[in-house]
Design a protein around this motif. Structure first.
Motif, PDB file in Angstrom:
ATOM      1  N   ASN A  84      57.417  24.767  40.553  1.00 59.41           N
ATOM      2  CA  ASN A  84      56.574  25.581  41.425  1.00 59.41           C
ATOM      3  C   ASN A  84      55.495  24.699  42.025  1.00 59.41           C
ATOM      4  OD1 ASN A  84      57.607  28.351  40.782  1.00 59.41           O
ATOM      5  ND2 ASN A  84      57.076  27.643  38.744  1.00 59.41           N
ATOM      6  N   SER A  87      49.846  26.670  46.413  1.00 64.66           N
ATOM      7  CA  SER A  87      49.658  27.073  47.803  1.00 64.66           C
ATOM      8  C   SER A  87      49.123  25.886  48.586  1.00 64.66           C
ATOM      9  CB  SER A  87      48.660  28.230  47.887  1.00 64.66           C
ATOM     10  OG  SER A  87      49.183  29.367  47.246  1.00 64.66           O
ATOM     11  N   GLU A  90      53.967  22.249  51.119  1.00 65.91           N
ATOM     12  CA  GLU A  90      55.196  22.694  51.758  1.00 65.91           C
ATOM     13  C   GLU A  90      56.396  22.055  51.057  1.00 65.91           C
ATOM     14  OE1 GLU A  90      55.692  25.017  54.015  1.00 65.91           O
ATOM     15  OE2 GLU A  90      53.535  25.400  53.902  1.00 65.91           O
ATOM     16  N   ASP A 110      61.386  28.450  48.552  1.00 68.08           N
ATOM     17  CA  ASP A 110      60.285  29.115  49.246  1.00 68.08           C
ATOM     18  C   ASP A 110      58.932  28.611  48.776  1.00 68.08           C
ATOM     19  OD1 ASP A 110      62.011  30.669  50.728  1.00 68.08           O
ATOM     20  OD2 ASP A 110      61.972  32.323  49.283  1.00 68.08           O
ATOM     21  N   ASN A 111      58.830  28.310  47.488  1.00 66.94           N
ATOM     22  CA  ASN A 111      57.536  27.928  46.929  1.00 66.94           C
ATOM     23  C   ASN A 111      57.643  26.798  45.914  1.00 66.94           C
ATOM     24  OD1 ASN A 111      58.906  29.410  45.080  1.00 66.94           O
ATOM     25  ND2 ASN A 111      57.114  30.395  44.235  1.00 66.94           N
ATOM     26  N   GLY A 112      58.737  26.059  45.977  1.00 64.86           N
ATOM     27  CA  GLY A 112      58.901  24.980  45.010  1.00 64.86           C
ATOM     28  C   GLY A 112      60.149  24.170  45.277  1.00 64.86           C
ATOM     29  N   ALA A 148      49.317  25.880  40.188  1.00 68.65           N
ATOM     30  CA  ALA A 148      50.709  26.165  40.524  1.00 68.65           C
ATOM     31  C   ALA A 148      51.338  27.093  39.492  1.00 68.65           C
ATOM     32  CB  ALA A 148      51.505  24.863  40.590  1.00 68.65           C
ATOM     33  N   ARG A 152      53.793  33.179  41.594  1.00 63.37           N
ATOM     34  CA  ARG A 152      54.331  32.513  42.778  1.00 63.37           C
ATOM     35  C   ARG A 152      53.815  33.142  44.064  1.00 63.37           C
ATOM     36  NH1 ARG A 152      60.598  31.354  41.388  1.00 63.37           N
ATOM     37  NH2 ARG A 152      60.209  30.236  39.473  1.00 63.37           N
ATOM     38  N   ARG A 153      53.617  32.286  45.035  1.00 64.24           N
ATOM     39  CA  ARG A 153      53.184  32.794  46.359  1.00 64.24           C
ATOM     40  C   ARG A 153      54.385  33.387  47.064  1.00 64.24           C
ATOM     41  NH1 ARG A 153      53.855  28.441  50.620  1.00 64.24           N
ATOM     42  NH2 ARG A 153      54.800  26.751  49.504  1.00 64.24           N
ATOM     43  N   GLN A 154      54.133  34.284  47.954  1.00 62.12           N
ATOM     44  CA  GLN A 154      55.194  34.943  48.691  1.00 62.12           C
ATOM     45  C   GLN A 154      55.626  34.077  49.859  1.00 62.12           C
ATOM     46  OE1 GLN A 154      56.644  37.894  47.816  1.00 62.12           O
ATOM     47  NE2 GLN A 154      55.391  37.649  45.989  1.00 62.12           N
ATOM     48  N   ALA A 155      56.923  34.108  50.156  1.00 65.55           N
ATOM     49  CA  ALA A 155      57.448  33.368  51.314  1.00 65.55           C
ATOM     50  C   ALA A 155      56.944  33.997  52.591  1.00 65.55           C
ATOM     51  CB  ALA A 155      58.981  33.387  51.278  1.00 65.55           C
ATOM     52  N   ASP A 156      56.718  33.160  53.594  1.00 63.74           N
ATOM     53  CA  ASP A 156      56.247  33.671  54.897  1.00 63.74           C
ATOM     54  C   ASP A 156      57.330  34.426  55.613  1.00 63.74           C
ATOM     55  OD1 ASP A 156      53.802  32.496  54.446  1.00 63.74           O
ATOM     56  OD2 ASP A 156      54.440  30.602  55.344  1.00 63.74           O
TER      57      ASP A 156
END
Length: 156
Positions: A84, A87, A90, A110-112, A148, A152-156
């Protein structure tokens, strides 16, 4: 006696439904069961060895760099792992830098990053993980970001 007869018929019926190749394979496995079991145990031991090497390398990375920018999901095997990223990082950029600068291939998510340990010799796992830490911590060294290991952050 009747139940035994019916059970026997059921078993024979199920076995007869398997194609000939499957029957040959099952027969061969039963003949060499001890050898198959030993080979299976050897594979499991190699996976355990890779898992331990991977966990040790991650712990070394955490000691040296911390967990602020990356945190691996708990690996329960020796094939794949997921790292992971915090934020602001990329995954695609990190993956591109890993392949071009460190010759380490990963799959950006998406986040990792998805990391395949299965094709990496045990002697090179530590260096691969070190390369991931180096690229991640060099990527946004002047940016403060959340841990981290938070959700988890959400995908755009």
């Amino acid at each position: 006696m009747e139940i035994g007869s019916k059970a026997g018929g059921l078993i024979r019926g199920e076995i007869s439904q398997v194609n000939h190749h499957g029957q040959i394979l099952a027969d061969a496995l039963m003949d060499d069961w001890e050898q198959v079991s030993m080979e299976r145990a050897a594979v499991i031991n190699r996976l355990k060895e890779k898992w331990k090497i991977t966990m040790d390398a991650l712990e070394e990375g955490y000691k040296k760099y911390g967990k602020e920018k990356l945190c691996a999901d708990p690996c329960n095997g020796g094939f794949f792992g997921y790292v992971n990223l915090a934020s602001g990082l990329e995954p695609k950029t990190i993956a591109e830098k890993l392949i071009t600068q460190k010759k380490v291939g990963v799959v950006p998510g998406d986040n990792g990053l998805r990391v395949a340990f299965c094709g990496v010799p045990p002697a090179k796992i530590g260096r691969m993980i070190e390369a991931i830490f180096e690229v991640v911590y060099g990527e946004i060294a002047d940016t403060v970001c959340a841990s981290a290991c938070l959700p988890r952050r959400q995908a755009d």
